[in-house]
Design a protein around this motif. Structure first.
Motif, PDB file in Angstrom:
ATOM      1  N   PRO A   7      68.138 -56.698  71.553  1.00 36.25           N
ATOM      2  CA  PRO A   7      69.735 -56.116  71.209  1.00 36.25           C
ATOM      3  C   PRO A   7      69.829 -55.828  69.727  1.00 36.25           C
ATOM      4  O   PRO A   7      69.066 -55.923  68.816  1.00 36.25           O
ATOM      5  N   PRO A   8      70.850 -54.918  69.456  1.00 32.95           N
ATOM      6  CA  PRO A   8      71.178 -54.579  68.147  1.00 32.95           C
ATOM      7  C   PRO A   8      71.339 -55.713  67.167  1.00 32.95           C
ATOM      8  O   PRO A   8      71.863 -56.722  67.738  1.00 32.95           O
ATOM      9  N   PRO A   9      71.112 -55.488  65.896  1.00 28.50           N
ATOM     10  CA  PRO A   9      71.616 -56.413  64.665  1.00 28.50           C
ATOM     11  C   PRO A   9      73.102 -56.630  64.907  1.00 28.50           C
ATOM     12  O   PRO A   9      73.716 -55.833  65.162  1.00 28.50           O
ATOM     13  N   LEU A  10      73.426 -58.143  65.004  1.00 29.52           N
ATOM     14  CA  LEU A  10      74.673 -58.601  65.444  1.00 29.52           C
ATOM     15  C   LEU A  10      75.747 -57.827  64.202  1.00 29.52           C
ATOM     16  O   LEU A  10      76.957 -57.238  64.533  1.00 29.52           O
ATOM     17  N   THR A  11      75.267 -57.920  62.786  1.00 30.76           N
ATOM     18  CA  THR A  11      76.280 -57.311  62.016  1.00 30.76           C
ATOM     19  C   THR A  11      75.293 -56.798  60.892  1.00 30.76           C
ATOM     20  O   THR A  11      74.097 -57.136  60.894  1.00 30.76           O
TER      21      THR A  11
ATOM     22  N   LYS B 147      71.620 -48.519  63.663  1.00 37.96           N
ATOM     23  CA  LYS B 147      71.483 -49.765  62.912  1.00 37.96           C
ATOM     24  C   LYS B 147      70.060 -50.074  62.558  1.00 37.96           C
ATOM     25  O   LYS B 147      69.113 -49.785  62.944  1.00 37.96           O
ATOM     26  N   TRP B 148      70.166 -51.136  61.617  1.00 32.65           N
ATOM     27  CA  TRP B 148      69.019 -51.540  61.273  1.00 32.65           C
ATOM     28  C   TRP B 148      68.632 -53.033  60.926  1.00 32.65           C
ATOM     29  O   TRP B 148      69.691 -53.642  60.668  1.00 32.65           O
TER      30      TRP B 148
ATOM     31  N   PRO C  98      64.708 -49.622  61.855  1.00 36.85           N
ATOM     32  CA  PRO C  98      65.647 -48.951  62.729  1.00 36.85           C
ATOM     33  C   PRO C  98      65.920 -49.423  64.178  1.00 36.85           C
ATOM     34  O   PRO C  98      64.859 -49.763  64.600  1.00 36.85           O
ATOM     35  N   HIS C  99      66.977 -49.769  64.530  1.00 35.59           N
ATOM     36  CA  HIS C  99      67.119 -49.898  66.093  1.00 35.59           C
ATOM     37  C   HIS C  99      67.106 -48.740  66.940  1.00 35.59           C
ATOM     38  O   HIS C  99      68.013 -48.174  67.064  1.00 35.59           O
ATOM     39  N   ILE C 100      65.931 -48.492  67.543  1.00 39.60           N
ATOM     40  CA  ILE C 100      65.957 -47.452  68.399  1.00 39.60           C
ATOM     41  C   ILE C 100      64.569 -47.810  69.021  1.00 39.60           C
ATOM     42  O   ILE C 100      63.682 -48.152  68.770  1.00 39.60           O
TER      43      ILE C 100
ATOM     44  N   LEU D  91      72.053 -40.219  59.517  1.00 39.56           N
ATOM     45  CA  LEU D  91      71.895 -40.805  60.514  1.00 39.56           C
ATOM     46  C   LEU D  91      72.180 -42.428  60.152  1.00 39.56           C
ATOM     47  O   LEU D  91      72.370 -43.348  60.838  1.00 39.56           O
ATOM     48  N   THR D  92      71.986 -42.577  58.709  1.00 40.14           N
ATOM     49  CA  THR D  92      72.406 -43.910  58.117  1.00 40.14           C
ATOM     50  C   THR D  92      72.525 -43.884  56.616  1.00 40.14           C
ATOM     51  O   THR D  92      72.059 -43.216  55.877  1.00 40.14           O
TER      52      THR D  92
END
Length: 938
Positions: free
Chosen positions: A132-136, A221-222, A125-127, A87-88
């Motif tokens: 909004p998800p982390p840009l980078t 994403k995290w 974690p972005h879930i 997953l990551t």
């Protein structure tokens, strides 16, 4: 009966520990299993691993088929068989600390910490969130020569099919997925994922196996943040301690200050509704940290130094002429653990959790963090051990033994290899000003096992079974009143070697324990090898080695892929045979499961072989964080993912103590790993919509005596919140049903707001008596008028009046609704735009087009930048006055001042100006709509 692997029975004696009847071993002999040689079935197993993992060939060769007891105890589910999936996989700069259980740990807010020598990194974690998800991805400046911290964006963000190689199809491993790649010139051209044994030899011949399976829509994403330990040592001048001899300072073996341990508090303790972080340094000093504004990506501040607070509690004669030896030992903490919340409806909102600090003097100090947000030591227990100390601790779940009376067992590991347990009781009582409070009672410690001088590497409670591990063995203890298992007493199980790669033996420290299902226990060692114990609930025994080899190879594959693909590995070891998988050791410092269902786990590794044993400079070293679903590499759970999810939603835990994102995370991650997540959409919609018509109708709403009970002690309201978060995730992830999920979100939100109006209305009618109207401020009056207005509209539209109509009439009479109030505020509850003075509608828009956001709790307009936002749903809220500023860090000498923000002058019970609104806002410890944790806007 106590059994060893050979079946020998050891004599026992019975003891009672509070309410726990135990059988203890009177003489435990020391034993060390001899590592076996390379097993003949490993090569044949690896050659079939690819087809087995993807389900293309589910026929298992007879020589590696599971034994009867494994198949009998493992449920067979007619559900999708998910292969092992990464997953990551993230790289961070740093060096691993000493291996220890819980070096990787999840909290009840859905955040994960891991420890490096310099400090603690916090990742989220972005879930299941509307943020909004982390840009980078995090790209720290690792070093000039080593860019390992710069992740491969294509690999991270691309779907598993597109990022898997030239084929562009869903990542499925088969014999056709072997590509010709020059490992020197095309290191980053395509993915790789070597197996073990004979399968991995392809890499040496220019063949690199396709990389391990990823989710269809790319890796999770995290967000990332963290803290560093105090390395300058200036704080020690305030402590006044010195090195006082080998006997007292035997633990101080490191030349520089590093991180020794980090733990999470219970949730709901910070002013944002989340967890606090407690960090123990190598000089045995303890600090507590709290998030400033954003717990996901912004700074955490040190708000308390418990070592200095301990010094302040010493008798004056022990500090007047400098610290005595005993005082120095009491100030030095060897280990710590924070208990769970106590689940008591009548004490909702009153924290009863305890922080236990074991010191070098053989004592355990119990600390609480009360409503005044100040650490206080509530009790001390003295073990009276001579020449030894406590190395680790574990709390059991609090159990209600009588009305308002709870108990928990605190298990202790001693440096001589013995184990003890302390029974801790907490009871409810009325404290100052009639407010509810907790008492504490501590029983004398009881010896469970006298040990055999081998160090204990981990200790943990799983259900009501105590488990501790030593090199080569696992020890299980169940009391006579255990409800989780049918066996009783102490069982000792020898571990055997699993795998034929470097460091694969049974003697490493245990870093993870997890129940895959009620009958299968997974034990993970620091070499990232897995050992399964079957028949856990009836007669624990070591599983056949092939069954343990499957999850071990799944985790090792993830480790080997990092070696083959990470830019840092290729830049540093161009001349080293990095493609030889058997020579690499997965030095793993921590492992933690994500939730209690399924086999999603995270771990932290550093790659080690004979070429980097010289320990290169810290700036050139890195660690790899992996979150993976072991899938069909291990036994199936006892229930399918959808059945388990439906059960959790229908019978939820209190969202005040556990964030909905944390509760739903293992199920959502498992669905994310499936080949077609869209196939789950219809059933998930049924779970979201099931029971909406029968969940606590307004006519059945209880009368709420306390605000906290109305907001947080209603299981059916928590069920609605979980359904809402599940619908939010579905609307963003399952595109085919986005509109259906959005409709469900609107329905659920409307029902939740209806219940909140009822709870607030009945509570407000109770406290806003005519005798107290003189103390109601202008903002309070406006809030109550809006509340009555919304309740009246709800009654007329829903036709509900039996429960809330009397409260509406009572509050209307108190506020003289229908006429002008004494302070000149529009008594009908209409609001005026702060910019132009025209009327503002319910959506926050005025007649001239100015748009204002409304507080999700009070429905008042938000007209200044000091507010808070939910980390899951779009709800925003006004900040209570006491939470208006960020945490106050300790001063240079370590003195804490953060508690001054919550002084009794601003106590929520005080009838000051606008005290009703302030008490309402403080009652919303977390988001009242979905249960998410707060974030400050500024």
């Amino acid at each position: 009966m106590v059994k060893s692997r050979s079946g020998h029975i050891q004599p026992k004696s019975k003891v009672e520990v509070g309410g726990l009847d135990l059988l203890t071993t009177t003489n435990t002999s020391s034993f060390f299993p001899t590592p076996s040689s390379s097993h003949p079935f490993i090569s044949s197993y690896c050659s079939n691993l690819t087809k087995w993992r993807t389900g293309t060939n589910r026929t298992i060769p007879h020589d590696i088929a599971p034994r009867a007891n494994m198949s009998d105890s493992t449920p067979i589910l007619e559900v999708e068989d998910v292969p092992p999936t990464i997953l990551t996989s993230r790289t961070f700069a740093g060096i691993l600390p000493s291996t220890k259980h819980r070096n990787v740990a999840w909290n009840e807010d859905g955040q994960c910490l891991f420890i490096t020598r310099r400090g603690v990194t916090i990742v989220t974690p972005h879930i299941a969130t509307t943020l909004p998800p982390p840009l980078t991805l995090v790209k720290p400046n690792h070093t000039r020569d080593d860019n390992s911290a710069n992740p491969n964006e294509t690999r991270r963000n691309a779907p598993s099919g597109a990022g898997a190689g030239a084929g562009g199809e869903q990542a499925r491993e088969s014999d056709d997925d072997i590509m010709d790649i020059d490992p020197e010139s095309k290191a980053d051209a395509g993915p790789s994922g070597s197996g073990s044994g004979s399968g991995s030899k392809n890499a040496l011949n220019g063949k690199v196996r396709r990389r391990i399976r990823r989710p269809k829509d790319g890796e999770v994403k995290w967000w990332s943040t963290g803290i560093e330990v105090d390395r300058d040592g200036k704080r020690e001048e305030a402590y006044g301690w010195t090195d006082i001899g080998e006997e007292s300072t035997a633990l101080l073996s490191e030349k520089e200050v590093t991180t020794r341990q980090a733990i999470w508090s219970a949730s709901g303790l910070s002013d944002l509704g989340g967890c606090l972080l407690v960090v123990l340094s190598s000089v045995l000093q303890v600090s507590v940290y709290a998030p400033r504004n954003d717990p996901y990506s912004k700074q955490w501040d040190e708000i308390a130094d418990l070592t200095l607070l301990t010094k302040d509690l010493l008798a004056p004669e022990r500090t007047s002429n400098g610290l005595d030896e005993r005082g120095m030992m009491e100030m030095r903490t060897t280990c710590m653990q924070w208990s769970e919340h106590i689940h008591s409806k009548q004490m909702t909102g009153v924290d009863g959790s305890l922080l236990a600090l074991a010191n070098r003097a053989g004592q355990i100090a119990f600390w609480s963090y009360g409503a005044d947000k100040r650490f206080r030591r509530v009790s001390v227990a003295d073990l009276r051990v001579t020449g030894h100390w406590i190395t680790d601790m574990a709390w059991s779940t609090w159990r209600e033994v009588d009305e308002g009376r709870f108990e928990s067992h605190l298990a202790l590991c001693i440096s001589d290899g013995s184990t003890r347990v302390v029974l801790v009781r907490r009871s409810t009582q009325k404290g100052e000003a009639g407010l509810p409070a907790w008492t504490i009672e501590i029983d004398p410690p009881v010896v469970l096992d006298r040990g055999d001088k081998r160090a204990i590497s981990s200790i943990s409670w799983l259900n009501d079974v105590l488990i501790w591990t030593k090199p080569g063995s696992v020890h299980l203890l169940a009391g006579n009143d255990s409800a989780a298992v049918s066996w009783r007493g102490l069982w000792t199980i020898r571990l055997e070697r699993v795998g034929n790669w470097a460091s694969a033996n049974a003697l490493g420290p245990c870093i993870g324990l997890h129940l895959l299902n009620p009958d299968t226990l997974l034990v993970v060692l620091s070499s990232l090898t897995a050992h399964l114990i079957t028949s856990f609930s009836t007669s624990p025994s070591l599983a056949p080695q092939v069954d343990s080899l499957r999850p071990a190879i799944a985790m090792r594959d993830a480790f080997l892929e990092h070696i083959h693909t990470a830019p840092s590995m290729r830049s540093k070891w161009k001349t080293a045979p990095i493609f030889d998988p058997e020579g690499w050791t997965a030095h793993t410092s921590g492992w933690a499961s994500v939730g209690t269902w399924g086999s999603v786990a995270s771990w932290l590794t550093e790659s080690v072989n004979f070429h980097n044993l010289d320990s290169s400079a810290e700036g050139n070293r890195s660690v790899n964080l992996v979150m993976s679903n072991l899938g069909n590499a291990g036994p199936a759970p006892s229930t399918s993912v959808l059945d388990a999810l439906a059960e959790v939603v229908s019978n939820p835990s209190t969202v005040l103590h556990s964030s909905p994102g944390r509760v739903l995370m293992p199920y959502l991650l498992h669905i994310t790993c499936s080949a077609d997540p869209e196939s789950y959409a219809t059933r998930l919609l049924e779970i979201v919509n099931d029971g909406l018509d029968r969940v606590v109708t307004l006519d059945d709403a209880d009368s709420y005596a306390q605000l906290s009970s109305g907001l947080w002690a209603q299981p059916l309201l928590d069920s609605l919140r979980l359904r809402l978060v599940l619908a939010i995730w579905g609307s963003k992830t399952l595109i085919s049903k986005t509109k259906d999920f959005q409709i469900a979100i609107e329905r659920i939100t409307s029902v939740i707001y209806g219940h909140l109006i009822v709870a607030l209305l009945q509570w407000a009618a109770t406290i806003s008596k005519p005798s107290s109207t003189s103390s109601i401020g202008s903002i309070d009056r406006q809030f109550l008028q809006l509340l009555v207005k919304n309740a009246t509209e709800m009654v007329s539209s829903e036709g509900v009046s039996t429960k809330i109509q009397p409260s509406v009439e009572e509050l209307s009479s108190t506020l003289s609704i229908g006429g002008e109030s004494s302070d000149g505020i529009n008594s009908t509850g209409d609001e005026r735009c702060p910019a132009c003075g025209t009327a503002v509608d319910s959506s926050g828009k005025c007649e001239k087009g100015h748009v204002w956001s409304r507080c999700s709790i009070t429905r008042l307009l938000i007209t200044h930048p000091h507010y808070r936002v939910c980390s899951i749903c779009p709800a925003i809220s006004l900040l209570p006055q006491r939470h208006g500023t960020a945490p106050i860090p300790v001063d240079k000498e370590g003195r804490d001042h953060d508690w001054q923000r919550f002084s009794m002058e601003g106590h929520v019970g005080a009838e000051g100006e606008d005290w009703i609104v302030q008490q309402t806002l403080e009652g919303a410890v977390v988001c009242v709509v979905c249960g998410g944790r707060w974030m400050r806007a500024v």
